[in-house]
Design a protein around this motif. Structure first.
Motif, PDB file in Angstrom:
ATOM      1  N   MET A   1       0.858  -1.175   0.000  1.00 24.31           N
ATOM      2  CA  MET A   1       0.000   0.000   0.000  1.00 24.31           C
ATOM      3  C   MET A   1       0.899   1.231   0.000  1.00 24.31           C
ATOM      4  O   MET A   1       1.785   1.366   0.819  1.00 24.31           O
ATOM      5  N   SER A   2       0.626   2.119  -0.932  1.00 28.13           N
ATOM      6  CA  SER A   2       1.427   3.335  -1.037  1.00 28.13           C
ATOM      7  C   SER A   2       0.517   4.553  -0.943  1.00 28.13           C
ATOM      8  O   SER A   2      -0.395   4.713  -1.761  1.00 28.13           O
ATOM      9  N   VAL A   3       0.773   5.383   0.066  1.00 26.87           N
ATOM     10  CA  VAL A   3       0.022   6.620   0.247  1.00 26.87           C
ATOM     11  C   VAL A   3       1.023   7.761   0.288  1.00 26.87           C
ATOM     12  O   VAL A   3       1.970   7.735   1.073  1.00 26.87           O
ATOM     13  N   ARG A   4       0.810   8.735  -0.577  1.00 26.28           N
ATOM     14  CA  ARG A   4       1.673   9.908  -0.655  1.00 26.28           C
ATOM     15  C   ARG A   4       0.879  11.140  -0.262  1.00 26.28           C
ATOM     16  O   ARG A   4      -0.349  11.140  -0.328  1.00 26.28           O
ATOM     17  N   VAL A   5       1.598  12.206   0.105  1.00 21.07           N
ATOM     18  CA  VAL A   5       0.976  13.497   0.390  1.00 21.07           C
ATOM     19  C   VAL A   5       1.703  14.541  -0.440  1.00 21.07           C
ATOM     20  O   VAL A   5       2.932  14.606  -0.418  1.00 21.07           O
ATOM     21  N   ARG A   6       0.925  15.346  -1.177  1.00 21.06           N
ATOM     22  CA  ARG A   6       1.500  16.401  -2.009  1.00 21.06           C
ATOM     23  C   ARG A   6       0.597  17.617  -1.975  1.00 21.06           C
ATOM     24  O   ARG A   6      -0.594  17.507  -1.687  1.00 21.06           O
ATOM     25  N   ARG A   7       1.163  18.758  -2.330  1.00 22.27           N
ATOM     26  CA  ARG A   7       0.350  19.965  -2.491  1.00 22.27           C
ATOM     27  C   ARG A   7      -0.420  19.861  -3.798  1.00 22.27           C
ATOM     28  O   ARG A   7       0.110  19.432  -4.813  1.00 22.27           O
ATOM     29  N   VAL A   8      -1.658  20.251  -3.773  1.00 22.62           N
ATOM     30  CA  VAL A   8      -2.506  20.176  -4.950  1.00 22.62           C
ATOM     31  C   VAL A   8      -2.030  21.135  -6.039  1.00 22.62           C
ATOM     32  O   VAL A   8      -2.300  20.939  -7.215  1.00 22.62           O
ATOM     33  N   TYR A   9      -1.279  22.148  -5.657  1.00 22.79           N
ATOM     34  CA  TYR A   9      -0.789  23.123  -6.626  1.00 22.79           C
ATOM     35  C   TYR A   9       0.412  22.610  -7.427  1.00 22.79           C
ATOM     36  O   TYR A   9       0.776  23.206  -8.436  1.00 22.79           O
ATOM     37  N   GLU A  10       1.030  21.520  -6.975  1.00 20.95           N
ATOM     38  CA  GLU A  10       2.133  20.926  -7.732  1.00 20.95           C
ATOM     39  C   GLU A  10       1.545  20.183  -8.938  1.00 20.95           C
ATOM     40  O   GLU A  10       0.485  19.572  -8.830  1.00 20.95           O
ATOM     41  N   PRO A  11       2.238  20.222 -10.073  1.00 27.35           N
ATOM     42  CA  PRO A  11       1.710  19.512 -11.245  1.00 27.35           C
ATOM     43  C   PRO A  11       1.547  18.016 -10.967  1.00 27.35           C
ATOM     44  O   PRO A  11       2.400  17.415 -10.303  1.00 27.35           O
ATOM     45  N   PRO A  12       0.468  17.418 -11.450  1.00 32.62           N
ATOM     46  CA  PRO A  12       0.281  15.970 -11.271  1.00 32.62           C
ATOM     47  C   PRO A  12       1.439  15.197 -11.900  1.00 32.62           C
ATOM     48  O   PRO A  12       2.016  15.617 -12.900  1.00 32.62           O
ATOM     49  N   GLU A  13       1.768  14.070 -11.274  1.00 33.38           N
ATOM     50  CA  GLU A  13       2.818  13.188 -11.779  1.00 33.38           C
ATOM     51  C   GLU A  13       2.215  11.822 -12.058  1.00 33.38           C
ATOM     52  O   GLU A  13       1.223  11.434 -11.438  1.00 33.38           O
ATOM     53  N   SER A  14       2.832  11.086 -12.943  1.00 36.10           N
ATOM     54  CA  SER A  14       2.319   9.756 -13.275  1.00 36.10           C
ATOM     55  C   SER A  14       2.362   8.829 -12.060  1.00 36.10           C
ATOM     56  O   SER A  14       1.556   7.918 -11.942  1.00 36.10           O
ATOM     57  N   GLU A  15       3.302   9.073 -11.132  1.00 32.73           N
ATOM     58  CA  GLU A  15       3.422   8.227  -9.931  1.00 32.73           C
ATOM     59  C   GLU A  15       2.329   8.506  -8.895  1.00 32.73           C
ATOM     60  O   GLU A  15       2.240   7.810  -7.888  1.00 32.73           O
ATOM     61  N   ASP A  16       1.507   9.533  -9.113  1.00 30.32           N
ATOM     62  CA  ASP A  16       0.476   9.899  -8.132  1.00 30.32           C
ATOM     63  C   ASP A  16      -0.600   8.828  -7.993  1.00 30.32           C
ATOM     64  O   ASP A  16      -1.221   8.708  -6.945  1.00 30.32           O
ATOM     65  N   GLY A  17      -0.858   8.082  -9.025  1.00 35.01           N
ATOM     66  CA  GLY A  17      -1.949   7.116  -8.955  1.00 35.01           C
ATOM     67  C   GLY A  17      -3.272   7.845  -8.815  1.00 35.01           C
ATOM     68  O   GLY A  17      -3.534   8.820  -9.507  1.00 35.01           O
ATOM     69  N   THR A  18      -4.095   7.410  -7.873  1.00 39.11           N
ATOM     70  CA  THR A  18      -5.384   8.053  -7.616  1.00 39.11           C
ATOM     71  C   THR A  18      -5.146   9.281  -6.746  1.00 39.11           C
ATOM     72  O   THR A  18      -4.577   9.187  -5.662  1.00 39.11           O
ATOM     73  N   ARG A  19      -5.585  10.420  -7.231  1.00 39.93           N
ATOM     74  CA  ARG A  19      -5.405  11.682  -6.498  1.00 39.93           C
ATOM     75  C   ARG A  19      -6.685  11.994  -5.723  1.00 39.93           C
ATOM     76  O   ARG A  19      -7.768  12.091  -6.303  1.00 39.93           O
TER      77      ARG A  19
ATOM     78  N   LEU B   1      -2.707  11.849  -1.498  1.00 41.36           N
ATOM     79  CA  LEU B   1      -3.582  12.798  -0.826  1.00 41.36           C
ATOM     80  C   LEU B   1      -3.082  14.182  -1.187  1.00 41.36           C
ATOM     81  O   LEU B   1      -1.919  14.512  -0.924  1.00 41.36           O
ATOM     82  N   VAL B   2      -3.936  14.989  -1.804  1.00 39.23           N
ATOM     83  CA  VAL B   2      -3.525  16.336  -2.193  1.00 39.23           C
ATOM     84  C   VAL B   2      -4.266  17.363  -1.355  1.00 39.23           C
ATOM     85  O   VAL B   2      -5.434  17.188  -1.019  1.00 39.23           O
ATOM     86  N   THR B   3      -3.539  18.417  -0.997  1.00 41.63           N
ATOM     87  CA  THR B   3      -4.061  19.453  -0.128  1.00 41.63           C
ATOM     88  C   THR B   3      -3.459  20.796  -0.503  1.00 41.63           C
ATOM     89  O   THR B   3      -2.357  20.850  -1.053  1.00 41.63           O
ATOM     90  N   ALA B   4      -4.158  21.858  -0.184  1.00 44.30           N
ATOM     91  CA  ALA B   4      -3.635  23.207  -0.410  1.00 44.30           C
ATOM     92  C   ALA B   4      -2.717  23.625   0.731  1.00 44.30           C
ATOM     93  O   ALA B   4      -1.991  24.612   0.619  1.00 44.30           O
ATOM     94  N   SER B   5      -2.720  22.891   1.806  1.00 46.99           N
ATOM     95  CA  SER B   5      -1.917  23.222   2.981  1.00 46.99           C
ATOM     96  C   SER B   5      -0.435  23.332   2.628  1.00 46.99           C
ATOM     97  O   SER B   5       0.101  22.522   1.877  1.00 46.99           O
TER      98      SER B   5
ATOM     99  N   ASN C   1       2.005  23.265   5.026  1.00 44.13           N
ATOM    100  CA  ASN C   1       2.763  22.452   5.968  1.00 44.13           C
ATOM    101  C   ASN C   1       2.307  20.996   5.852  1.00 44.13           C
ATOM    102  O   ASN C   1       1.392  20.562   6.550  1.00 44.13           O
ATOM    103  N   LEU C   2       2.973  20.255   4.991  1.00 42.28           N
ATOM    104  CA  LEU C   2       2.561  18.868   4.757  1.00 42.28           C
ATOM    105  C   LEU C   2       2.907  17.946   5.911  1.00 42.28           C
ATOM    106  O   LEU C   2       2.233  16.951   6.132  1.00 42.28           O
ATOM    107  N   GLU C   3       3.957  18.258   6.649  1.00 45.04           N
ATOM    108  CA  GLU C   3       4.407  17.374   7.729  1.00 45.04           C
ATOM    109  C   GLU C   3       3.541  17.482   8.979  1.00 45.04           C
ATOM    110  O   GLU C   3       3.448  16.524   9.745  1.00 45.04           O
ATOM    111  N   GLN C   4       2.928  18.637   9.215  1.00 42.92           N
ATOM    112  CA  GLN C   4       2.124  18.808  10.421  1.00 42.92           C
ATOM    113  C   GLN C   4       0.715  19.279  10.094  1.00 42.92           C
ATOM    114  O   GLN C   4       0.168  20.142  10.757  1.00 42.92           O
ATOM    115  N   GLY C   5       0.137  18.660   9.104  1.00 42.85           N
ATOM    116  CA  GLY C   5      -1.223  18.979   8.710  1.00 42.85           C
ATOM    117  C   GLY C   5      -2.103  17.748   8.744  1.00 42.85           C
ATOM    118  O   GLY C   5      -1.652  16.634   9.028  1.00 42.85           O
TER     119      GLY C   5
END
Length: 116
Positions: free
Chosen positions: A1-19, A95-99, A101-105
Motif C-alpha cells: 500500500m502506497s500513500v503519498r501526500v502532495r500539495r494540490v498546486y504541484e503539477p500531477p505526476e504519473s506516480e500519483d496514482g489516484t489523487r 492525498l492532495v491538499t492546499a496546505s 505544511n505537509l508534515e504537520q497537517g
C-alpha cells in the motif's frame, strides 16, 4: 500500500496514482482540470471547530492529530477512510491538499492512519 501526500498546486505526476483531495474547500485559483483530482471526500477533512482550534495555535500538533483521528473514527468518516484504503490496496493514492505544511497537517495524519 502506497500513500503519498502532495500539495494540490504541484503539477500531477504519473506516480500519483489516484489523487484524492482532502480539503473541504476547492483550492483557491486552481482550475479543476489542472488539479486532476479523482476523488473529493469532504467528510475526511477535520471539523471546522478542530481546524480553527489548531490554526489558532491553541494546541500541539500531537493533540490535533489525536482529535482528528477520533473524528475519523466516527461512522461516516470511517467509511470514507475504508474507501481510500481500498483504493490504496489497488495502487498508489496521493492525498492532495492546499496546505503549505505537509508534515504537520491533516493530510499527514490521514496518511499515517491509512498506512497503519
Amino acid at each position: 500500500m502506497s500513500v503519498r501526500v502532495r500539495r494540490v498546486y504541484e503539477p500531477p505526476e504519473s506516480e500519483d496514482g489516484t489523487r484524492v483531495l482532502v480539503d473541504r474547500l476547492w483550492p483557491r485559483g486552481l482550475a479543476k482540470d489542472a488539479a486532476r483530482v479523482d476523488e473529493w471526500p469532504k467528510g475526511l477533512t477535520p471539523s471546522t471547530e478542530l481546524r480553527r482550534w489548531y490554526h489558532a495555535g491553541e494546541g500541539s500538533y500531537e493533540e490535533f492529530a489525536r482529535r482528528y483521528e477520533a473524528e475519523l473514527a466516527e461512522p461516516e468518516a470511517a467509511e470514507l477512510v475504508d474507501r481510500v484504503r481500498e483504493l490504496a490496496a489497488k495502487g498508489t493514492v496521493t492525498l492532495v491538499t492546499a496546505s503549505k505544511n505537509l508534515e504537520q497537517g491533516h493530510a499527514a495524519v490521514l496518511a499515517r492512519l491509512l498506512q497503519s
